[in-house]
Scaffold this motif. Sequence first.
Motif, PDB file in Angstrom:
ATOM      1  N   GLY A  91      33.412  39.786  38.045  1.00 31.77           N
ATOM      2  CA  GLY A  91      32.601  39.116  38.810  1.00 31.77           C
ATOM      3  C   GLY A  91      32.890  38.346  39.987  1.00 31.77           C
ATOM      4  N   TRP A  92      33.792  39.229  40.728  1.00 28.91           N
ATOM      5  CA  TRP A  92      34.261  39.183  42.003  1.00 28.91           C
ATOM      6  C   TRP A  92      33.265  39.218  43.130  1.00 28.91           C
ATOM      7  N   VAL A  93      33.070  38.582  44.152  1.00 28.23           N
ATOM      8  CA  VAL A  93      32.096  38.627  45.092  1.00 28.23           C
ATOM      9  C   VAL A  93      32.426  39.371  46.265  1.00 28.23           C
ATOM     10  N   HIS A  94      33.753  39.267  46.984  1.00 27.91           N
ATOM     11  CA  HIS A  94      34.216  40.008  47.903  1.00 27.91           C
ATOM     12  C   HIS A  94      35.764  40.496  47.640  1.00 27.91           C
ATOM     13  N   LEU A  95      36.356  41.250  48.310  1.00 27.63           N
ATOM     14  CA  LEU A  95      37.746  41.388  48.146  1.00 27.63           C
ATOM     15  C   LEU A  95      38.500  41.266  49.243  1.00 27.63           C
ATOM     16  N   ARG A  96      39.569  40.728  49.250  1.00 28.70           N
ATOM     17  CA  ARG A  96      40.719  40.545  50.293  1.00 28.70           C
ATOM     18  C   ARG A  96      41.886  41.603  50.147  1.00 28.70           C
ATOM     19  N   LYS A  97      42.431  41.611  51.292  1.00 25.12           N
ATOM     20  CA  LYS A  97      43.735  42.493  51.306  1.00 25.12           C
ATOM     21  C   LYS A  97      44.946  41.639  51.972  1.00 25.12           C
ATOM     22  N   CYS A  98      45.965  41.530  51.268  1.00 27.09           N
ATOM     23  CA  CYS A  98      47.300  41.020  51.710  1.00 27.09           C
ATOM     24  C   CYS A  98      47.991  41.865  52.518  1.00 27.09           C
ATOM     25  N   LEU A  99      48.206  41.305  53.692  1.00 24.59           N
ATOM     26  CA  LEU A  99      48.772  42.325  54.994  1.00 24.59           C
ATOM     27  C   LEU A  99      50.313  42.454  54.814  1.00 24.59           C
ATOM     28  N   THR A 100      50.786  41.382  53.850  1.00 22.16           N
ATOM     29  CA  THR A 100      52.392  41.828  53.867  1.00 22.16           C
ATOM     30  C   THR A 100      52.614  42.903  52.703  1.00 22.16           C
ATOM     31  N   CYS A 101      51.760  42.707  51.682  1.00 22.62           N
ATOM     32  CA  CYS A 101      52.181  43.706  50.491  1.00 22.62           C
ATOM     33  C   CYS A 101      51.072  44.707  50.252  1.00 22.62           C
ATOM     34  N   GLY A 102      49.709  44.456  50.533  1.00 31.01           N
ATOM     35  CA  GLY A 102      48.679  45.348  50.214  1.00 31.01           C
ATOM     36  C   GLY A 102      47.793  44.960  49.087  1.00 31.01           C
ATOM     37  N   HIS A 103      48.212  43.875  48.588  1.00 30.41           N
ATOM     38  CA  HIS A 103      47.383  43.599  47.116  1.00 30.41           C
ATOM     39  C   HIS A 103      46.292  43.041  47.535  1.00 30.41           C
ATOM     40  N   VAL A 104      45.346  43.676  46.589  1.00 33.58           N
ATOM     41  CA  VAL A 104      43.815  43.296  46.987  1.00 33.58           C
ATOM     42  C   VAL A 104      43.314  42.521  45.800  1.00 33.58           C
ATOM     43  N   ALA A 105      42.636  41.610  46.075  1.00 33.55           N
ATOM     44  CA  ALA A 105      42.307  40.216  45.230  1.00 33.55           C
ATOM     45  C   ALA A 105      40.994  39.879  45.771  1.00 33.55           C
ATOM     46  N   CYS A 106      40.079  39.022  44.633  1.00 31.41           N
ATOM     47  CA  CYS A 106      38.956  38.591  44.962  1.00 31.41           C
ATOM     48  C   CYS A 106      39.049  37.153  45.746  1.00 31.41           C
ATOM     49  N   CYS A 107      37.985  36.898  46.525  1.00 33.13           N
ATOM     50  CA  CYS A 107      37.995  36.001  47.512  1.00 33.13           C
ATOM     51  C   CYS A 107      37.683  34.511  46.780  1.00 33.13           C
ATOM     52  N   ASP A 108      37.621  33.501  47.632  1.00 33.91           N
ATOM     53  CA  ASP A 108      37.527  32.220  47.300  1.00 33.91           C
ATOM     54  C   ASP A 108      35.963  31.729  46.986  1.00 33.91           C
ATOM     55  N   PRO A 164      34.854  33.643  41.264  1.00 32.64           N
ATOM     56  CA  PRO A 164      35.084  32.559  40.237  1.00 32.64           C
ATOM     57  C   PRO A 164      36.617  32.314  40.156  1.00 32.64           C
ATOM     58  N   TYR A 165      37.589  33.168  40.188  1.00 36.15           N
ATOM     59  CA  TYR A 165      38.892  33.102  39.900  1.00 36.15           C
ATOM     60  C   TYR A 165      39.814  33.047  41.315  1.00 36.15           C
ATOM     61  N   GLN A 166      39.468  33.356  42.463  1.00 40.12           N
ATOM     62  CA  GLN A 166      40.167  33.096  43.715  1.00 40.12           C
ATOM     63  C   GLN A 166      41.570  33.720  43.722  1.00 40.12           C
ATOM     64  N   HIS A 167      41.530  34.920  43.316  1.00 34.98           N
ATOM     65  CA  HIS A 167      42.871  35.653  43.107  1.00 34.98           C
ATOM     66  C   HIS A 167      43.387  35.718  44.553  1.00 34.98           C
ATOM     67  N   ALA A 168      42.804  36.051  45.587  1.00 33.76           N
ATOM     68  CA  ALA A 168      43.673  36.242  46.716  1.00 33.76           C
ATOM     69  C   ALA A 168      44.296  34.985  47.272  1.00 33.76           C
ATOM     70  N   THR A 169      43.755  33.833  47.279  1.00 36.44           N
ATOM     71  CA  THR A 169      44.335  32.378  47.373  1.00 36.44           C
ATOM     72  C   THR A 169      45.515  32.526  46.568  1.00 36.44           C
ATOM     73  N   ALA A 170      45.251  32.522  45.022  1.00 33.00           N
ATOM     74  CA  ALA A 170      46.319  32.450  44.088  1.00 33.00           C
ATOM     75  C   ALA A 170      47.575  33.420  44.467  1.00 33.00           C
ATOM     76  N   HIS A 171      47.195  34.513  44.862  1.00 32.15           N
ATOM     77  CA  HIS A 171      48.307  35.481  45.532  1.00 32.15           C
ATOM     78  C   HIS A 171      49.177  34.844  46.493  1.00 32.15           C
ATOM     79  N   HIS A 172      48.507  34.150  47.560  1.00 34.18           N
ATOM     80  CA  HIS A 172      49.059  33.534  48.702  1.00 34.18           C
ATOM     81  C   HIS A 172      49.799  32.598  47.987  1.00 34.18           C
ATOM     82  N   ARG A 173      49.272  31.716  47.170  1.00 34.22           N
ATOM     83  CA  ARG A 173      50.284  30.477  46.718  1.00 34.22           C
ATOM     84  C   ARG A 173      51.453  30.931  45.845  1.00 34.22           C
TER      85      ARG A 173
END
Length: 86
Positions: A31-48, A51-60
Amino acid sequence: MSCTHVAELPTEPASDSVNECAECLAEGSRGWVHLRKCLTCGHVACCDSSPYQHATAHHRSTGHPVMRSHEPGEDWRWCFLDNRIV
């Protein structure tokens, strides 16, 4: 005030996923809406907007400061530390 975190980034890493959020899949969700990529490690996760906001969780959890859109035709970047588009 300019963002100094972009200048400190390594060469852009390879993405760890082409078009999926691994955390969502592990939770049984697509159910992700859009994907975001971490520019430090390349991890791809869902946007804010997802529902789960994994890109922000990765940053945290990592402190990695900058991500960019992982959507076709988009190249904007977001600095979590400066709370703005860079």
